[in-house]
Design an enzyme around this catalytic site. Structure first.
Site, mmCIF file in Angstrom:
data_model
loop_
_atom_site.group_PDB
_atom_site.id
_atom_site.type_symbol
_atom_site.label_atom_id
_atom_site.label_comp_id
_atom_site.label_asym_id
_atom_site.label_seq_id
_atom_site.Cartn_x
_atom_site.Cartn_y
_atom_site.Cartn_z
ATOM 1 C CG HIS A 157 63.957 16.076 -4.262
ATOM 2 N ND1 HIS A 157 62.575 15.759 -5.058
ATOM 3 C CD2 HIS A 157 63.340 16.242 -3.031
ATOM 4 C CE1 HIS A 157 61.475 16.076 -4.385
ATOM 5 N NE2 HIS A 157 62.042 16.151 -3.138
ATOM 6 C CB SER A 278 90.761 5.901 -19.104
ATOM 7 O OG SER A 278 90.700 6.745 -20.525
ATOM 8 C CE LYS A 284 87.622 8.705 -16.993
ATOM 9 N NZ LYS A 284 86.231 9.306 -16.572
ATOM 10 C CD GLU A 291 80.719 2.899 -15.328
ATOM 11 O OE1 GLU A 291 80.437 3.475 -16.201
ATOM 12 O OE2 GLU A 291 81.985 2.610 -15.007
#
Ligand code: ARG
Length: 459
Positions: A157, A278, A284, A291
């Protein structure tokens, strides 16, 4: 202009819009090498069977080699008026050798021709895919070996469940890829029957030797039913199903990489080679490659659904619908190859952070099951009662904001007076993972053996 291959029946050429919807050379030129190999096997067989003369066959073979050379060198001019790869090659052959070119298509149709070409291409793609999957397995096994005893939280979970080792976690993906490779092998074995000689749909009256062409092209045997042979695209669907399951596995791993890279997890770091910055937030470093692997799985699954929908409801035998089989496979193949390469790159590139994994695992009472097991083994409690007692101790630890091994003995005894000092031995993370020695378990000694076994089985 009237088509030179079937112009007898026609008095004018296709409309511009007909040409545009009908043309496939833009993508099926990818099949050129397979088309030429198929034609060479066919011409050789026709001569051996006395269906065409050896002189004609020689001229055809020589001409086909020349066409191949032109394509390989980028000198070949693909023409949309010749519709597809089969007619582009044949038209050029005619320009090069003249009349004998017209004998190549004896006892053959584009229907068995395209099925043969595409099977050959898919077989090659599956073989490449196997190599790419194996390379990823190798990268995973190598990282797993370095981390056979690096402890991290195991989740259910996505909540901390029990401690596992990072090596054990990585080897889970090696198993998935092992099944993917088994599917590749199955798909190759299943597709390996040659459609050539099925002709348009019914077979042919010429005394052809289908076993000879099948053998020449590396097939195990000819297909058994001509109608099935020209209308079967199961091999493309097998490819896409296999690719989809593999892409799904990569997507799951990519999701974990994304999670592991977060400031909250910090289980791994990716270098500049596999991240991007970024344009506004200077701090970042984003795991874009992961992704994109996670996302591109959608294209592969889309290709599978797309082709299933094309094929469903098609009556026997060939229909032009089936020309729509190639782009999804080509697109899925490019996508999956890229995703496998990117994933292999990330696995090789990543730097795991054992200290961060440890901090995370310590926070979640991961040895609660070990405590309950101890109560069963040492005090003879029924497991359900041990579960309840442990639950109360976890609650007390939570109130005190400490881990289970930091709960004082008198506090534990307040829950169950029979608990002794000895319990602390099972509450450490090391003891917990070391105890899970069952076959396939996470104990470092098991994982070390599993690494060796994986090398043996897969590399
Ligand atoms: N370009 C066609 C395809 O990919 C080749 C087969 C055409 N056959 C036919 N009967 N029109 O399916």
């Amino acid at each position: 202009a009237v088509n030179e291959l079937w112009g007898g029946r026609f008095s004018r050429g296709p409309s511009e819009i007909m040409e545009r919807i009908n043309v496939s050379i833009g993508f099926d030129k990818k099949l050129w090498a397979q088309d030429i190999a198929g034609s060479k096997a066919h011409a050789t067989m026709l001569a051996a069977q006395g269906i065409i003369t050896q002189d004609d066959a020689d001229a055809i073979l020589k001409g086909l080699d020349q066409v191949a050379e032109e394509i390989r060198d980028g000198r070949f001019v693909f023409k949309t008026e010749h519709e597809d790869i089969h007619m582009n090659v044949e038209s050029r052959l005619k320009e090069l050798i003249g009349e004998p070119a017209g004998r190549l298509h004896t006892a053959r149709s584009r229907n068995d021709q395209v099925a043969t070409d595409f099977k050959l291409w898919v077989r090659g793609a599956l073989q490449r895919l196997d190599g790419d999957m194996k390379a990823l397995q190798a990268a995973l096994i190598e990282q797993a070996e370095r981390h056979v005893d690096t402890i991290m939280p195991g989740f259910t979970h996505l909540q901390t469940a029990q401690p596992v080792t990072f090596g054990h976690h990585l080897l889970a993906y090696v198993e998935m890829l092992g099944r993917d490779r088994a599917r590749v092998r199955d798909a190759i074995a299943r597709l390996n029957e040659c459609p050539l000689g099925s002709a348009a749909l019914a077979g042919t009256p010429y005394p052809i030797d289908r076993a000879a062409t099948a053998a020449a092209l590396g097939f195990d045997r000819p297909t058994a039913n001509s109608l099935d042979a020209v209308s079967d695209r199961d091999f493309a669907l097998d490819y896409l199903a296999t690719a989809s399951i593999c892409a799904m596995h990569l997507s799951r791993l990519a999701e974990e990489i994304v999670l592991w890279c977060t400031t909250q997890f910090r289980f791994i770091r990716l270098s500049d080679a596999f991240t991007s910055g970024s344009s506004i937030m200077p701090q970042k470093k984003n795991p874009d490659a992961a992704e994109l692997v996670r996302a591109k799985c959608g294209r592969v699954i889309g290709a599978l659904s797309g082709l299933l929908v094309v094929m469903k409801g098609l009556p026997l035998a060939y229909s032009k619908d089936m020309q729509e089989d190639k782009e999804p496979v080509f697109e899925a193949d490019d996508t999956l190859a890229l995703c496998l390469a990117a994933t292999t790159g990330m696995i090789q590139d990543m730097t795991p952070d054992p200290a961060a994994m440890r901090r995370a695992v310590e926070a979640g009472f991961p040895t609660a099951t070990d405590l309950a097991d101890w109560l069963v083994r040492r005090l003879g409690l029924p497991f359900r009662e041990a579960h309840h007692v442990t639950g109360r101790i976890v609650r007390l630890a939570e109130e005190r904001a400490c881990g289970l091994s930091d709960v004082p003995l008198d506090v534990m005894r307040g829950v169950d007076a029979r608990i002794t000092e000895e319990v602390y031995a099972v509450l450490s993370l090391e003891a917990s993972v070391a105890s899970r020695t069952s076959f396939g378990g996470t104990a470092p000694e098991r994982v070390r053996a599993a690494v060796a076994a994986a090398r043996e089985r897969f590399l």
